[in-house]
Design a protein around this motif. Structure first.
Motif, PDB file in Angstrom:
ATOM      1  N   VAL A   2       0.864  -1.285   0.077  1.00 30.19           N
ATOM      2  CA  VAL A   2       0.147   0.126  -0.042  1.00 30.19           C
ATOM      3  C   VAL A   2       0.885   1.168   0.014  1.00 30.19           C
ATOM      4  O   VAL A   2       1.787   1.370   0.925  1.00 30.19           O
ATOM      5  CB  VAL A   2      -1.003  -0.124   1.258  1.00 30.19           C
ATOM      6  CG1 VAL A   2      -1.865   1.235   1.488  1.00 30.19           C
ATOM      7  CG2 VAL A   2      -1.908  -1.186   1.333  1.00 30.19           C
ATOM      8  N   GLU A   3       0.681   2.208  -0.772  1.00 30.91           N
ATOM      9  CA  GLU A   3       1.161   3.384  -0.919  1.00 30.91           C
ATOM     10  C   GLU A   3       0.345   4.562  -0.195  1.00 30.91           C
ATOM     11  O   GLU A   3      -0.674   4.791  -0.708  1.00 30.91           O
ATOM     12  CB  GLU A   3       1.502   3.632  -2.280  1.00 30.91           C
ATOM     13  CG  GLU A   3       2.605   5.359  -2.438  1.00 30.91           C
ATOM     14  CD  GLU A   3       3.311   5.548  -3.616  1.00 30.91           C
ATOM     15  OE1 GLU A   3       3.747   6.796  -3.579  1.00 30.91           O
ATOM     16  OE2 GLU A   3       3.405   4.643  -4.417  1.00 30.91           O
ATOM     17  N   PHE A   4       0.841   5.221   0.735  1.00 25.99           N
ATOM     18  CA  PHE A   4       0.233   6.082   1.744  1.00 25.99           C
ATOM     19  C   PHE A   4       0.369   7.307   0.908  1.00 25.99           C
ATOM     20  O   PHE A   4       1.229   7.677  -0.085  1.00 25.99           O
ATOM     21  CB  PHE A   4       0.661   6.049   2.959  1.00 25.99           C
ATOM     22  CG  PHE A   4       0.081   4.933   3.628  1.00 25.99           C
ATOM     23  CD1 PHE A   4      -1.273   4.747   4.272  1.00 25.99           C
ATOM     24  CD2 PHE A   4       0.807   3.848   3.919  1.00 25.99           C
ATOM     25  CE1 PHE A   4      -1.590   3.790   4.899  1.00 25.99           C
ATOM     26  CE2 PHE A   4       0.535   2.509   4.419  1.00 25.99           C
ATOM     27  CZ  PHE A   4      -0.778   2.522   4.828  1.00 25.99           C
ATOM     28  N   GLN A   9       5.393   3.267   1.650  1.00 24.20           N
ATOM     29  CA  GLN A   9       4.878   2.108   1.550  1.00 24.20           C
ATOM     30  C   GLN A   9       5.010   1.115   2.492  1.00 24.20           C
ATOM     31  O   GLN A   9       6.045   0.893   3.053  1.00 24.20           O
ATOM     32  CB  GLN A   9       5.424   1.527   0.361  1.00 24.20           C
ATOM     33  CG  GLN A   9       5.243   2.432  -1.080  1.00 24.20           C
ATOM     34  CD  GLN A   9       5.705   1.887  -2.518  1.00 24.20           C
ATOM     35  OE1 GLN A   9       6.596   0.863  -2.278  1.00 24.20           O
ATOM     36  NE2 GLN A   9       5.849   2.640  -3.357  1.00 24.20           N
ATOM     37  N   ALA A 100      -2.240   5.711   7.984  1.00 24.23           N
ATOM     38  CA  ALA A 100      -2.886   6.428   6.943  1.00 24.23           C
ATOM     39  C   ALA A 100      -2.943   7.808   7.640  1.00 24.23           C
ATOM     40  O   ALA A 100      -2.821   9.109   7.045  1.00 24.23           O
ATOM     41  CB  ALA A 100      -4.213   6.173   6.406  1.00 24.23           C
ATOM     42  N   TRP A 113     -10.215   5.161   3.832  1.00 26.52           N
ATOM     43  CA  TRP A 113      -9.174   5.232   3.044  1.00 26.52           C
ATOM     44  C   TRP A 113      -8.651   3.739   2.910  1.00 26.52           C
ATOM     45  O   TRP A 113      -8.272   3.103   1.836  1.00 26.52           O
ATOM     46  CB  TRP A 113      -8.211   6.186   3.339  1.00 26.52           C
ATOM     47  CG  TRP A 113      -7.285   6.468   2.465  1.00 26.52           C
ATOM     48  CD1 TRP A 113      -7.104   7.431   1.333  1.00 26.52           C
ATOM     49  CD2 TRP A 113      -5.999   5.743   2.112  1.00 26.52           C
ATOM     50  NE1 TRP A 113      -6.117   7.276   0.820  1.00 26.52           N
ATOM     51  CE2 TRP A 113      -5.062   6.234   1.319  1.00 26.52           C
ATOM     52  CE3 TRP A 113      -5.296   4.426   2.909  1.00 26.52           C
ATOM     53  CZ2 TRP A 113      -3.957   5.857   0.647  1.00 26.52           C
ATOM     54  CZ3 TRP A 113      -4.131   3.998   2.598  1.00 26.52           C
ATOM     55  CH2 TRP A 113      -3.658   4.749   1.578  1.00 26.52           C
ATOM     56  N   VAL A 114      -8.450   2.945   4.076  1.00 29.03           N
ATOM     57  CA  VAL A 114      -7.612   1.820   4.138  1.00 29.03           C
ATOM     58  C   VAL A 114      -8.451   0.784   3.528  1.00 29.03           C
ATOM     59  O   VAL A 114      -8.075  -0.102   2.909  1.00 29.03           O
ATOM     60  CB  VAL A 114      -7.344   1.436   5.565  1.00 29.03           C
ATOM     61  CG1 VAL A 114      -6.958   0.223   5.827  1.00 29.03           C
ATOM     62  CG2 VAL A 114      -6.252   2.406   5.961  1.00 29.03           C
ATOM     63  N   GLU A 116     -10.430   1.083   0.995  1.00 29.99           N
ATOM     64  CA  GLU A 116     -10.486   1.279  -0.327  1.00 29.99           C
ATOM     65  C   GLU A 116      -9.178   0.900  -0.892  1.00 29.99           C
ATOM     66  O   GLU A 116      -8.784   0.328  -2.172  1.00 29.99           O
ATOM     67  CB  GLU A 116     -10.748   2.852  -1.009  1.00 29.99           C
ATOM     68  CG  GLU A 116     -12.077   3.151  -0.734  1.00 29.99           C
ATOM     69  CD  GLU A 116     -12.132   4.667  -0.702  1.00 29.99           C
ATOM     70  OE1 GLU A 116     -11.361   5.560  -1.065  1.00 29.99           O
ATOM     71  OE2 GLU A 116     -13.541   5.228  -0.608  1.00 29.99           O
ATOM     72  N   HIS A 117      -7.935   1.114   0.001  1.00 31.09           N
ATOM     73  CA  HIS A 117      -6.607   0.856  -0.851  1.00 31.09           C
ATOM     74  C   HIS A 117      -5.874  -0.480  -0.205  1.00 31.09           C
ATOM     75  O   HIS A 117      -4.813  -0.786  -0.722  1.00 31.09           O
ATOM     76  CB  HIS A 117      -5.776   2.239  -0.353  1.00 31.09           C
ATOM     77  CG  HIS A 117      -6.333   3.448  -0.899  1.00 31.09           C
ATOM     78  ND1 HIS A 117      -7.053   4.164  -0.580  1.00 31.09           N
ATOM     79  CD2 HIS A 117      -5.787   3.711  -2.284  1.00 31.09           C
ATOM     80  CE1 HIS A 117      -7.393   5.161  -1.424  1.00 31.09           C
ATOM     81  NE2 HIS A 117      -6.501   5.022  -2.421  1.00 31.09           N
ATOM     82  N   TYR A 118      -6.517  -0.757   0.858  1.00 31.15           N
ATOM     83  CA  TYR A 118      -5.984  -1.873   1.404  1.00 31.15           C
ATOM     84  C   TYR A 118      -6.670  -3.485   1.364  1.00 31.15           C
ATOM     85  O   TYR A 118      -6.350  -4.375   0.600  1.00 31.15           O
ATOM     86  CB  TYR A 118      -5.123  -1.817   2.562  1.00 31.15           C
ATOM     87  CG  TYR A 118      -4.553  -3.160   3.543  1.00 31.15           C
ATOM     88  CD1 TYR A 118      -3.890  -3.735   3.063  1.00 31.15           C
ATOM     89  CD2 TYR A 118      -5.343  -3.460   4.735  1.00 31.15           C
ATOM     90  CE1 TYR A 118      -3.511  -4.969   3.592  1.00 31.15           C
ATOM     91  CE2 TYR A 118      -5.136  -4.673   5.267  1.00 31.15           C
ATOM     92  CZ  TYR A 118      -3.836  -5.520   4.713  1.00 31.15           C
ATOM     93  OH  TYR A 118      -3.700  -6.758   5.395  1.00 31.15           O
ATOM     94  N   GLU A 120     -10.944  -4.501   1.935  1.00 32.43           N
ATOM     95  CA  GLU A 120     -12.316  -4.020   1.967  1.00 32.43           C
ATOM     96  C   GLU A 120     -12.893  -4.240   3.320  1.00 32.43           C
ATOM     97  O   GLU A 120     -14.100  -3.766   3.783  1.00 32.43           O
ATOM     98  CB  GLU A 120     -13.361  -4.610   0.946  1.00 32.43           C
ATOM     99  CG  GLU A 120     -13.498  -5.976   0.997  1.00 32.43           C
ATOM    100  CD  GLU A 120     -14.165  -6.794  -0.094  1.00 32.43           C
ATOM    101  OE1 GLU A 120     -14.626  -7.952   0.216  1.00 32.43           O
ATOM    102  OE2 GLU A 120     -14.392  -5.978  -0.939  1.00 32.43           O
TER     103      GLU A 120
END
Length: 140
Positions: A2-4, A9, A100, A113-114, A116-118, A120
């Motif tokens: 994951v890139e914050f 990362q 985050a 946010w997490v 969506e990016h890491y 569900e």
């Protein structure tokens, strides 16, 4: 990985799943009880620390956990790091949401946010969601 928003990362994963086919991290932060440590910690050969954190609950020593999460964020600026619990969603997702926040995501948006990016289902319980907000309120 994951890139914050700040460019840091972090790899999140579940220790109960097969290890990813990626290079070993330079450092790992692992979340669980002594039982998880005994069962899944033996294959960890790189530098690492553990936060005692029972499944579905909160860290046993919150101030120490905050310190370790902040330190993980700093390490991620210069080396490959990972964070993991048994399943990789609840506790790991909670730490990812805290990361985050440290990366500039507002606390009220960090869980979304997490997710969506890491993952569900990251941050599985109401008390874990509340802990992310308390984490944000205790940054100094």
């Amino acid at each position: 990985m994951v890139e914050f928003p700040d460019g840091v990362q972090v790899r999140g994963r579940g220790l109960g799943r097969p290890r990813p086919d990626e290079p070993e991290p330079g450092f790992g932060l692992y979340l669980g009880t002594s039982r998880l440590r005994r069962k899944h910690g033996g294959g960890i050969t790189w530098p690492h620390e553990w936060i005692t954190w029972p499944d579905f609950l909160l860290p046993v020593k919150p101030a120490e956990a905050r310190r370790q999460i902040k330190a993980l964020h700093e390490r991620a600026k210069v080396e490959t790091v990972e964070v993991a619990c048994y399943g990789g969603a609840g506790r790991t997702g909670t730490v990812m949401a805290c990361l985050a926040v440290l990366s500039g995501v507002p606390a009220e948006d960090a869980v979304t946010w997490v997710r969506e990016h890491y993952h569900e289902r990251a941050v599985e319980t109401p008390w874990q969601r509340g802990w992310v907000k308390r984490f944000a309120g205790r940054l100094d």
